[in-house]
Design a protein around this motif. Structure first.
Motif, PDB file in Angstrom:
ATOM      1  N   VAL A 192       0.651  -1.272   0.023  1.00  0.00           N
ATOM      2  CA  VAL A 192      -0.057   0.010  -0.097  1.00  0.00           C
ATOM      3  C   VAL A 192       0.911   1.404  -0.047  1.00  0.00           C
ATOM      4  CG1 VAL A 192      -1.934   1.296   1.162  1.00  0.00           C
ATOM      5  CG2 VAL A 192      -1.688  -1.412   1.317  1.00  0.00           C
ATOM      6  N   ASP A 193       0.808   2.045  -1.110  1.00  0.00           N
ATOM      7  CA  ASP A 193       1.422   3.334  -0.994  1.00  0.00           C
ATOM      8  C   ASP A 193       0.510   4.576  -0.252  1.00  0.00           C
ATOM      9  OD1 ASP A 193       2.658   5.640  -1.423  1.00  0.00           O
ATOM     10  OD2 ASP A 193       3.173   5.216  -3.603  1.00  0.00           O
ATOM     11  N   ALA A 194       0.914   4.825   0.774  1.00  0.00           N
ATOM     12  CA  ALA A 194       0.044   5.674   1.536  1.00  0.00           C
ATOM     13  C   ALA A 194       0.921   7.202   2.054  1.00  0.00           C
ATOM     14  CB  ALA A 194      -0.670   5.055   2.608  1.00  0.00           C
ATOM     15  N   VAL A 195       1.879   7.257   1.249  1.00  0.00           N
ATOM     16  CA  VAL A 195       2.808   8.296   1.871  1.00  0.00           C
ATOM     17  C   VAL A 195       2.299   9.551   1.776  1.00  0.00           C
ATOM     18  CG1 VAL A 195       4.840   9.659   1.066  1.00  0.00           C
ATOM     19  CG2 VAL A 195       4.778   7.149   0.654  1.00  0.00           C
ATOM     20  N   ASP A 196       1.401  10.042   0.925  1.00  0.00           N
ATOM     21  CA  ASP A 196       0.836  11.410   0.990  1.00  0.00           C
ATOM     22  C   ASP A 196      -0.437  11.308   2.230  1.00  0.00           C
ATOM     23  OD1 ASP A 196       2.275  12.473  -1.102  1.00  0.00           O
ATOM     24  OD2 ASP A 196       0.852  11.904  -2.626  1.00  0.00           O
ATOM     25  N   ARG A 197      -0.948  10.133   2.160  1.00  0.00           N
ATOM     26  CA  ARG A 197      -2.079  10.041   3.097  1.00  0.00           C
ATOM     27  C   ARG A 197      -1.585  10.354   4.649  1.00  0.00           C
ATOM     28  NH1 ARG A 197      -6.326   4.862   3.361  1.00  0.00           N
ATOM     29  NH2 ARG A 197      -7.279   5.381   5.620  1.00  0.00           N
ATOM     30  N   PHE A 198      -0.457   9.655   5.040  1.00  0.00           N
ATOM     31  CA  PHE A 198       0.140   9.960   6.331  1.00  0.00           C
ATOM     32  C   PHE A 198       0.724  11.308   6.442  1.00  0.00           C
ATOM     33  CE2 PHE A 198      -0.157   5.516   6.649  1.00  0.00           C
ATOM     34  CZ  PHE A 198      -0.374   5.162   8.044  1.00  0.00           C
ATOM     35  N   LEU A 199       1.609  11.666   5.408  1.00  0.00           N
ATOM     36  CA  LEU A 199       2.284  12.921   5.631  1.00  0.00           C
ATOM     37  C   LEU A 199       1.170  14.151   5.768  1.00  0.00           C
ATOM     38  CD1 LEU A 199       5.318  12.521   3.436  1.00  0.00           C
ATOM     39  CD2 LEU A 199       5.172  11.998   5.916  1.00  0.00           C
ATOM     40  N   ASP A 200       0.217  14.234   5.234  1.00  0.00           N
ATOM     41  CA  ASP A 200      -0.805  15.102   5.076  1.00  0.00           C
ATOM     42  C   ASP A 200      -1.390  15.229   6.445  1.00  0.00           C
ATOM     43  OD1 ASP A 200      -0.584  15.674   2.345  1.00  0.00           O
ATOM     44  OD2 ASP A 200      -2.165  14.654   1.807  1.00  0.00           O
ATOM     45  N   LYS A 201      -1.743  13.980   7.203  1.00  0.00           N
ATOM     46  CA  LYS A 201      -2.216  14.126   8.347  1.00  0.00           C
ATOM     47  C   LYS A 201      -1.163  14.315   9.499  1.00  0.00           C
ATOM     48  CE  LYS A 201      -6.361  11.358   8.127  1.00  0.00           C
ATOM     49  NZ  LYS A 201      -7.488  11.419   8.888  1.00  0.00           N
ATOM     50  N   ILE A 318       6.603  17.296  11.050  1.00  0.00           N
ATOM     51  CA  ILE A 318       7.359  16.793   9.965  1.00  0.00           C
ATOM     52  C   ILE A 318       7.442  17.554   8.770  1.00  0.00           C
ATOM     53  CG2 ILE A 318       7.546  14.613   8.426  1.00  0.00           C
ATOM     54  CD1 ILE A 318       6.500  13.029  10.940  1.00  0.00           C
ATOM     55  N   THR A 319       8.684  17.834   8.156  1.00  0.00           N
ATOM     56  CA  THR A 319       8.632  18.321   6.901  1.00  0.00           C
ATOM     57  C   THR A 319       9.105  17.417   5.875  1.00  0.00           C
ATOM     58  OG1 THR A 319      10.669  19.512   7.396  1.00  0.00           O
ATOM     59  CG2 THR A 319       8.673  20.606   7.918  1.00  0.00           C
ATOM     60  N   ARG A 320       8.669  17.613   4.589  1.00  0.00           N
ATOM     61  CA  ARG A 320       9.287  16.469   3.700  1.00  0.00           C
ATOM     62  C   ARG A 320      10.844  16.696   3.542  1.00  0.00           C
ATOM     63  NH1 ARG A 320       4.995  14.154  -0.048  1.00  0.00           N
ATOM     64  NH2 ARG A 320       2.929  14.566   1.210  1.00  0.00           N
ATOM     65  N   ASP A 321      11.189  17.847   3.531  1.00  0.00           N
ATOM     66  CA  ASP A 321      12.818  17.942   3.291  1.00  0.00           C
ATOM     67  C   ASP A 321      13.636  17.601   4.294  1.00  0.00           C
ATOM     68  OD1 ASP A 321      11.909  20.180   5.245  1.00  0.00           O
ATOM     69  OD2 ASP A 321      12.915  21.795   4.199  1.00  0.00           O
TER      70      ASP A 321
END
Length: 427
Positions: A192-201, A318-321
């Motif tokens: 399951v690719d849920a990267v955006d789902r978790f990082l947005d939360k 958390i920031t993506r960079d």
């Protein structure tokens, strides 16, 4: 259950885990239970041979004196009091004195071993699960891998493994998990690719306990979504919860050190019944269980990794960079430790990045970038830890690689704090 059991009743001691491990090292299984356990609850435990009352200073918690229920002492079981009242053994107890209580007074047998544990768990899992199915969160770490092996032995194809890429994994891990478990071990594995789902939360969330709970709750939502897609029903959720997770999450008597996503972060109205076959094992016992199940050393001795992943190593919001900087610096550290013979010598090592920047110089100009902190510790059971003394030349080499190769970083620091006072992770 094949093992005899010694019950430790927690009366405020800080040495409960150490005592439990000491008893197990002598070949007898032990568990820690709250001081106010009821007689019926204690009777329901299998093969109890004796009770140890393990008290703290004056047995006072938050200004109130605590004690066991009077009926516990009327069950006819042998009782040993440590730091409790006046007629007790004070301080640490020697193996000789403890052995006299276990094997002389309680008549215990030395039957605590991984062969018996695995046989018991297989039987208990079959009894609990029956012909129904289990959904397992398979991170590829030691705990979830051992749970998977136990479940495969117990229920075979009734197990469905789900690997969630939440964007908080180490470099290359999602690809490795798929290769090992789906391609080599033949497990039924859903990716399951849920990267955006978790990082947005997680966006903007600074408090580490809130991050843990968000990650735990979102995991359950992902599993609910994936279970709904499966033909038929799934009634159980397998988890790699181990004893330090439970102890550190706090009891009625002991204060919480930190919440663990698989202990304190689950929603109250979750859909699944939990399957947690390792929840009374310490970390070294989990590894021994993996060896008993025939898992390869590369899996059994894999680097420990927290359930929230890099989410608790990217400190603060958390920031993506910064998350990418943690991932890249961690990969450099692991690569250099492997090259220099430290991969199997050091129990756990990783990098983290705090939510603070400092002034530096890059390309002859002022920079305002992140520091990377290196942590490397040795431990037996994850309850205490000592610092690994790394060769200075190697640290210098790792530092230069991180500064040259990881974007947005201008300092590297080495954490020299043991546990206690610091925990292994920073959040």
């Amino acid at each position: 259950m094949k093992q005899d059991l010694i019950v430790i009743l927690d009366l405020g001691s800080h040495e409960n885990s150490a005592l439990a491990r000491q008893i197990r090292a002598l070949g007898v299984y032990s568990e820690i239970h709250p001081h106010d356990i009821k007689a019926d609850e204690l009777r329901a435990l299998p093969n109890v041979k004796g009770i140890i009352l393990n008290g703290g200073e004056n047995n006072v918690i938050d200004g109130e004196k605590i004690d066991v229920r009077p009926e516990i002492l009327s069950l006819g079981l042998p009782v040993l009091a440590l730091n409790h009242g006046t007629d007790c053994v004070t301080g640490e107890i020697s193996d000789e004195a403890l052995s006299a209580f276990l094997f002389g007074t309680c008549k215990c047998e030395k039957n605590w071993n991984m062969k018996n544990f695995v046989e018991d768990q297989v039987e208990l899992l079959r009894r609990q699960i029956g012909d129904r199915r289990v959904l397992l969160a398979l991170s590829g770490g030691v705990d979830s891998s051992v749970v998977a092996a136990l479940l495969i032995r117990a229920i075979g194809k009734q197990l469905v493994c789900v690997h969630v890429n939440h964007g908080l994994l180490r470099k290359g891990e999602p690809e490795e998990v798929v290769r090992v478990f789906r391609d080599e071990l033949g497990a039924e594995l859903i990716y399951v690719d849920a990267v955006d789902r978790f990082l947005d939360k997680l966006a903007g969330v600074e408090d580490p306990e809130k991050k843990r709970k968000i990650i735990g709750a979102e995991f359950i939502e992902v599993f609910n979504d994936e279970a709904a897609k499966l033909s038929g029903t799934v009634d159980f959720l397998g988890q790699g919860t181990i004893y330090p997770d439970i102890v550190e999450s706090g009891t009625k008597t002991a204060k919480a050190v930190k919440a663990h996503h698989n202990v304190g972060g689950l929603p109250e109205h979750m859909k699944f019944e939990l399957v947690e076959p390792l929840k009374y094992l310490f970390k070294d016992e989990v590894r021994a269980c993996g060896k008993e199940l025939g898992l390869p050393d590369s899996m059994v001795y894999r680097q420990p990794f927290p359930g929230p992943g890099l989410g608790v190593r990217c400190l603060g919001a958390i920031t993506r960079d910064r998350l990418e900087a943690v991932r890249e610096s961690d990969a450099i550290l692991r690569e250099e430790f492997a090259k220099n013979g430290l991969e199997g010598k050091v129990w756990q090592y990783f990098t983290l990045i705090p939510d603070t920047r400092s002034v530096g110089v890059r390309n002859n100009a002022r920079s305002f970038e992140w520091p990377v902190i290196i942590r490397a510790v040795n431990t037996i059971d994850a309850m205490t830890a000592e610092i690994e003394h790394i060769d200075w030349a190697l640290l210098d080499h790792i530092t230069r690689r991180i500064l040259n190769e990881v974007k947005g970083v201008n300092r590297v620091c080495y954490d020299l704090s043991p546990k206690p006072t610091g925990t292994i992770e920073w959040e």
